[in-house]
Design a protein around this motif. Sequence first.
Motif, PDB file in Angstrom:
ATOM      1  N   PRO A  73       0.821  -1.227   0.000  1.00  0.00           N
ATOM      2  CA  PRO A  73       0.000   0.000   0.000  1.00  0.00           C
ATOM      3  C   PRO A  73       0.848   1.268   0.000  1.00  0.00           C
ATOM      4  CG  PRO A  73      -0.907  -1.584   1.555  1.00  0.00           C
ATOM      5  CD  PRO A  73       0.426  -2.121   1.120  1.00  0.00           C
ATOM      6  N   TYR A  76       2.115   1.833  -3.511  1.00  0.00           N
ATOM      7  CA  TYR A  76       1.027   2.375  -4.331  1.00  0.00           C
ATOM      8  C   TYR A  76       0.881   3.878  -4.076  1.00  0.00           C
ATOM      9  CZ  TYR A  76      -3.715   3.856  -5.379  1.00  0.00           C
ATOM     10  OH  TYR A  76      -4.797   4.572  -5.804  1.00  0.00           O
ATOM     11  N   ASN A  79       3.730   5.926  -5.502  1.00  0.00           N
ATOM     12  CA  ASN A  79       3.584   6.019  -6.955  1.00  0.00           C
ATOM     13  C   ASN A  79       2.529   7.048  -7.347  1.00  0.00           C
ATOM     14  OD1 ASN A  79       4.104   5.105  -9.684  1.00  0.00           O
ATOM     15  ND2 ASN A  79       2.110   4.118  -9.599  1.00  0.00           N
ATOM     16  N   ARG A  80       1.396   7.054  -6.629  1.00  0.00           N
ATOM     17  CA  ARG A  80       0.325   8.020  -6.900  1.00  0.00           C
ATOM     18  C   ARG A  80       0.800   9.456  -6.641  1.00  0.00           C
ATOM     19  NH1 ARG A  80      -2.693   9.033  -9.543  1.00  0.00           N
ATOM     20  NH2 ARG A  80      -4.274  10.036  -8.278  1.00  0.00           N
TER      21      ARG A  80
END
Length: 187
Positions: A73, A76, A79-80
Amino acid sequence: GQRRGDHGHADLARAGHRGQAPLIAFLFFRFVVPFIVFVVALIYLFGISHVHWPALTKFCAALGIGILGYYLPDLYLTNRIQQRQASIMQAFPDALDLMLICVESGMSIESTFTRVASEIGTRSAELAEELGLTTAELSYLPERGVAFDNLARRTGHSGVKAVATALNQAEHYGTPMVQALRVTAQE
């Protein structure tokens, strides 16, 4: 725990997720994903793969992979944040030029942010969203400087931070917004 929660809120905001629901979802996935990854690794190592390891080695390998799942998580989210900041970085110079033009023509900072958000939306929906949110905050927050600080914190972009600081100083010392923006744009 409190500091980690605050840090999580800031990271989620920089990734474009706001409010309590995304934080709860993030914490839920952080709790659940390691177990899912661990079970999948167990099934793979014991049932699908043809690795000739002792059972204890397979179990330890699955456990290690499960622990790595705890960080998925976070990966993620990182990266966002990077994608969002790249979009903002690409569109921000043009947005700043447009801000300067709007303020020089006599528009208020609220109208300027609204106009720039609508114009820049095709280039960066993320920057348009942040400017729109700042416009809303300027209308209801008791201190306008907080709205500028929030914009800088949410974007995490050095150029936006510089503009937010300049606008804050102009607000605080009563200097013209156009002068603050012009100096920042030159820098």
